[in-house]
Scaffold this active site. Structure first.
Site, PDB file in Angstrom:
ATOM      1  N   HIS A  68       0.834  -1.203   0.000  1.00 41.07           N
ATOM      2  CA  HIS A  68       0.000   0.000   0.000  1.00 41.07           C
ATOM      3  C   HIS A  68       0.870   1.255   0.000  1.00 41.07           C
ATOM      4  CE1 HIS A  68      -3.247   2.762   1.339  1.00 41.07           C
ATOM      5  NE2 HIS A  68      -2.303   3.275   2.103  1.00 41.07           N
ATOM      6  N   GLU A  69       1.890   1.281   0.847  1.00 40.58           N
ATOM      7  CA  GLU A  69       2.752   2.466   0.923  1.00 40.58           C
ATOM      8  C   GLU A  69       3.544   2.653  -0.368  1.00 40.58           C
ATOM      9  OE1 GLU A  69       2.193   4.471   3.203  1.00 40.58           O
ATOM     10  OE2 GLU A  69       1.056   3.125   4.493  1.00 40.58           O
ATOM     11  N   HIS A  88       1.423   4.267  -2.950  1.00 42.78           N
ATOM     12  CA  HIS A  88       1.352   5.730  -2.865  1.00 42.78           C
ATOM     13  C   HIS A  88       2.484   6.373  -3.672  1.00 42.78           C
ATOM     14  CE1 HIS A  88      -1.941   6.585  -0.203  1.00 42.78           C
ATOM     15  NE2 HIS A  88      -1.454   5.899   0.815  1.00 42.78           N
ATOM     16  N   GLU A 115      -6.233   6.717  -0.929  1.00 46.67           N
ATOM     17  CA  GLU A 115      -6.031   5.523  -0.105  1.00 46.67           C
ATOM     18  C   GLU A 115      -6.542   4.270  -0.813  1.00 46.67           C
ATOM     19  OE1 GLU A 115      -4.234   5.436   2.621  1.00 46.67           O
ATOM     20  OE2 GLU A 115      -3.936   7.585   2.406  1.00 46.67           O
TER      21      GLU A 115
END
Length: 250
Positions: free
Chosen positions: A124-125, A128, A179
């Site tokens: 997920h990070e 980003h 997100e």
């Protein structure tokens, strides 16, 4: 009120497509500025958190670094100098700085009982960074700082009312969209790195159960979707993720 020449100097509008999701956008912040901003933030964070960061010889760091490196290798951003930091803290949090600097707090790590669930968070990070959400949020912030006073004068609206309304109608939905997009990209990355993408669903279900009895803000006034929403979204991407895993891990 003025939208200064200094603030505008790094706005270079370019047409851009987000990898994996295919979302089209205008991205008015240069990658050079984004990296410069990320480097400055990283330097300050190391000063602030330095005493709480696990050393690189620690087994917990080695586990995080192993999983993170596998994900970074399939991100298309191998040229970044990725750094993964484990921070001793009860706060259940993880975040990334533009340029590939990830900070994972032990308050969240304690709920990640295997490498697949850890890959869901780190993916997920990295998502980003791959989507350049840092640049997108910086551009959004600059534009809203310009729009608030302008609209206040033109339409004779109380600045505080305008700020609150814009936050509710624009800023929070924008943040939640980023997100969700990072969730999607991260799930594909973890599949390409040969982790089990179903772990993302299990992780969100687990966090939802842990937070069930906590008083939390409603989803529409939160910067993040609820864990339940994120689990449901992850289910919709599961087929795509397993197809990617079959290609990369056969």
């Amino acid at each position: 009120m003025a939208f200064s020449i200094c603030s505008a100097s790094y706005l270079a509008f370019s047409y851009d497509v987000v990898p994996i999701t295919g979302r089209r956008r205008l991205l008015p912040v240069s990658e050079r500025y984004e990296m410069k901003l990320g480097a400055a933030i990283y330097k300050e964070l190391l000063k602030e958190l330095g005493g709480f960061i696990y050393p690189k010889y620690h087994p917990i760091y080695k586990r995080v670094e192993y999983v993170g490196t596998k994900l970074a290798r399939v991100s298309g951003l191998q040229h970044f100098h990725w750094e993964f930091h484990v921070v001793e803290s009860n706060i259940p949090n993880c975040f990334v700085i533009p340029g590939g600097k990830v900070f994972l707090f032990t308050g969240l790590l304690r709920y990640l009982d295997n490498n697949d669930s850890l890959a869901a968070v780190l993916g997920h990070e990295i998502g980003h960074v791959l989507a350049r959400h840092g640049a997108e949020k910086q551009a959004f912030s600059i534009l809203t700082r310009f729009i608030y006073p302008l609209f206040s004068i033109i339409f004779n609206i109380d600045p505080l009312l305008l700020t609150g309304t814009t936050k509710l109608l624009l800023e929070l939905p924008f943040s939640r969209r980023c997100e969700k997009e990072a969730d999607h990209i991260g799930m594909i990355l973890m599949a390409r790195a040969c982790f089990d993408p179903f772990a993302a669903i299990r992780m969100w279900e687990k966090l939802q159960a842990l937070q069930k009895n906590l008083q939390e803000p409603m989803t529409y006034i939160s910067t993040h979707p609820s864990p339940d929403d994120r689990a449901n979204q992850a289910r919709s991407w599961l087929k795509e993720a397993y197809q990617e895993r079959a290609v990369y891990c056969s």
